[in-house]
Design an enzyme around this catalytic site. Structure first.
Site, PDB file in Angstrom:
ATOM      1  N   LYS A 146       0.847  -1.185   0.000  1.00 16.76           N
ATOM      2  CA  LYS A 146       0.000   0.000   0.000  1.00 16.76           C
ATOM      3  C   LYS A 146       0.888   1.242   0.000  1.00 16.76           C
ATOM      4  O   LYS A 146       1.971   1.238   0.587  1.00 16.76           O
ATOM      5  CB  LYS A 146      -0.880  -0.031   1.250  1.00 16.76           C
ATOM      6  CG  LYS A 146      -1.931   1.065   1.330  1.00 16.76           C
ATOM      7  CD  LYS A 146      -2.767   0.880   2.585  1.00 16.76           C
ATOM      8  CE  LYS A 146      -3.884   1.917   2.676  1.00 16.76           C
ATOM      9  NZ  LYS A 146      -4.725   1.695   3.880  1.00 16.76           N
ATOM     10  N   SER A 197      -9.322   1.711   2.462  1.00 14.51           N
ATOM     11  CA  SER A 197      -8.357   2.509   1.723  1.00 14.51           C
ATOM     12  C   SER A 197      -7.252   1.689   1.069  1.00 14.51           C
ATOM     13  O   SER A 197      -6.497   2.209   0.238  1.00 14.51           O
ATOM     14  CB  SER A 197      -7.717   3.550   2.649  1.00 14.51           C
ATOM     15  OG  SER A 197      -7.023   2.939   3.717  1.00 14.51           O
ATOM     16  N   SER A 247     -10.066  -0.746   6.452  1.00 18.82           N
ATOM     17  CA  SER A 247      -9.287  -0.535   5.231  1.00 18.82           C
ATOM     18  C   SER A 247      -8.523  -1.738   4.709  1.00 18.82           C
ATOM     19  O   SER A 247      -7.996  -1.689   3.608  1.00 18.82           O
ATOM     20  CB  SER A 247      -8.319   0.633   5.429  1.00 18.82           C
ATOM     21  OG  SER A 247      -9.028   1.834   5.514  1.00 18.82           O
TER      22      SER A 247
END
Length: 541
Positions: free
Chosen positions: A130, A205, A229
């Site tokens: 990420k 996210s 997330s």
């Protein structure tokens, strides 16, 4: 001075230039935009030798590299090629550094050749990151224009430890601006979409992670979770993920938008193509003794867990009483419950303790600073915030010290009451529960870029409680089965529930993946991974 739009455009150009043309599939061979489900496109367009490697799980790959069947360079090259195609289809990358990865892979191959063994349990395994994980020499933009052009000078601690275990890093993936959305779009890199229906979001996210894992551009990646997330993109993308408790995995030197907000703490954890890969990651990371590098990590090595020789007991929560989930989500929960019953396990209906209160605490925790942190990063470039995050910026008032102390008291009292509620819960036969199963969200993903993620209570409550939670994929939305019906009106938040059900047009969600959460207690990762294995097995049998 360049405008924020010019800076964002230049960054996109820099990313495009980092992808060697020999890895790109010609535009003429890519599917048309009208083809929404592109989950099988890699198997249609990539060479046989690439498919052979990339269809393996992380567990299978590390075993075969250790046995000498594949080299780290072969495996890394295959995933670079597949990841590039995934990016062409879904818009996943924020940073791409294949040369760094191949150099690292070659060094690992040389070590293996010299010593006749691997450097660690992840030797030669390409792992995606990420965007917020720092890699020395690579940028971390966090979806903010103002963060562009500042290469990191050191690695996140978890990156260093996984390198020690043999991992190969080659890509960083897309997020929403600030991370504070269950989506994955920003003004720099745009919208990431879902492999199974490109009108849908992969979640957020950690949505770029969900997207790249869903197309097997990596078999293992790392996300973060402060309200869902890891779990939302796992469910929306049809992959596996675990939200560990705070203090289990290292988070030192990880970029964050609400950095140092102890009102609610973000955690990091893996997303993967198989459940055993989550265990592989956890063992590999904990074998590096992260408590010696991050003072917040508890000295707790991986504990092998043996399931009891008896039927398990599952508390099933189909509806939290605040927002009633859409038909595909209800069908997923019922499918899991039916499969467990058929396999001989005990299943009973469960209701959370005052979920409205838990959700209220969640939002207060996210906004203790009144949105100042996010607004400052937006103001630094002049860019507007994406609509998804503006509820965190416009409206909430920063808490005073007195109000913060009161909030901490309220949170502790709620967590204590919830624990008492769990401890008192017994099945109809009088047994304590082995796991709590509930939805990940209201819907099978959300339409990409439309700001229709109405409710985060199904995941966010677990962040408030700090419980361990594993997501496994269950099914995909089917308009011919998941027929609409009138908004139930049974949820306590009728305004949001009505909006959520107005959103439900079955065809819009076609093929959207749906997973479920399997939840244990705090620092309960090993046990809940084992219990999740039982659920995963009964679904596959």
């Amino acid at each position: 001075m360049a405008s924020w739009q010019e800076k964002a455009s230049a960054k996109r150009g820099q990313l495009a230039a980092a992808i060697p043309t020999e890895y790109l599939i010609p535009e003429s061979e890519l599917p048309p935009a009208s083809r929404l489900d592109v989950s099988e496109v890699p198997n249609e367009l990539l060479p046989k030798e690439v498919i052979e490697i990339t269809e393996l799980t992380a567990t299978e790959l590390t075993n075969q590299i250790a046995e000498g069947k594949y080299t780290a360079v072969e495996v890394t090259t295959a995933f670079i090629k597949r990841a590039v195609l995934a990016h062409q289809l879904l818009n996943i990358f924020t940073e791409f550094f294949p040369d760094v990865a191949l150099k690292r892979a070659a060094e690992l191959d040389e070590y293996y050749k010299t010593h006749g063994k691997t450097v660690g349990p992840l030797h030669g395994l390409p792992v995606s990151l990420k965007d917020q994980f720092r890699v020395k020499g690579i940028e971390t933009s966090m979806g903010y224009v103002s963060w562009i052009g500042k290469p990191d000078t050191e690695n996140s601690t978890i990156v260093d430890l996984l390198l020690n275990a043999g991992a190969v890093f080659f890509v960083k993936t897309n997020i929403p601006t600030s991370l504070m959305a269950g989506e994955s779009r920003n003004n720099v890199f745009g919208q990431t979409v879902n492999a199974f229906n490109r009108t849908l979001s992969p979640g957020g996210s950690s949505g770029g992670e969900g997207a790249i894992i869903s197309l097997k551009g990596a078999t293992l990646g790392i996300g973060t979770d402060i309200g869902g997330s890891i779990r939302i993109p796992s469910s929306n993308s049809g992959v596996y993920g675990i939200r560990p408790s705070h203090e289990r995995f290292p988070y030192l030197k990880v970029a964050n938008s609400l950095e140092y907000n102890e009102a609610i703490v973000s955690v990091d954890g893996p997303l993967a193509v198989s459940l055993p890969d989550l265990t592989l990651f956890s063992k590999a990371l904990l074998s590096q003794e992260p408590w010696n590098y991050d003072p917040r990590v508890i000295n707790l090595p991986f504990r092998e867990y043996t399931l009891p020789d008896r039927p398990l007991v599952f508390a099933i929560e189909e509806n939290d009483g605040v927002i009633t989930p859409h038909p595909p989500v209800v069908r997923a929960i019922r499918k899991v419950a039916d499969a467990l019953k058929k396999a001989g396990h005990e299943v009973f209906e469960f209701k959370s303790y005052k979920p409205e209160e838990g959700t209220s605490i969640l939002f207060r925790a996210w906004t203790v600073d009144g949105g100042e942190n996010i607004q400052n990063d937006l103001d630094a470039s002049g860019e507007p915030g994406i609509p998804d995050i503006m509820s965190f910026v416009k409206g909430p008032k920063a808490l005073s010290i007195k109000e913060l102390f009161q909030f901490n008291k309220d949170k502790l009292e709620y967590k204590t009451a919830f624990l008492e509620h769990i401890n008192k819960t017994r099945s109809p036969s009088g047994k304590i529960i082995d796991a709590w199963i509930r939805p990940v969200g209201v819907s099978a993903s959300t339409p990409a870029g439309q700001q229709k993620l109405r409710y985060l209570g199904y995941t966010g409550l677990i962040n408030v409680l700090d419980y361990s939670s594993v997501v496994i994929p269950v099914l995909k939305a089917d308009p011919s089965i998941d027929l609409p019906y009138a908004a139930p009106g049974s949820g306590s938040d009728k305004e949001i529930e009505n909006k959520a059900w107005e959103d439900y047009i079955p065809e819009d969600f076609k093929n959207g993946p749906v997973g479920v959460q399997i939840i244990g207690g705090r620092l309960d990762e090993e046990r809940i991974l084992a219990v999740a294995g039982v659920v995963d097995d009964v679904l596959k049998s």
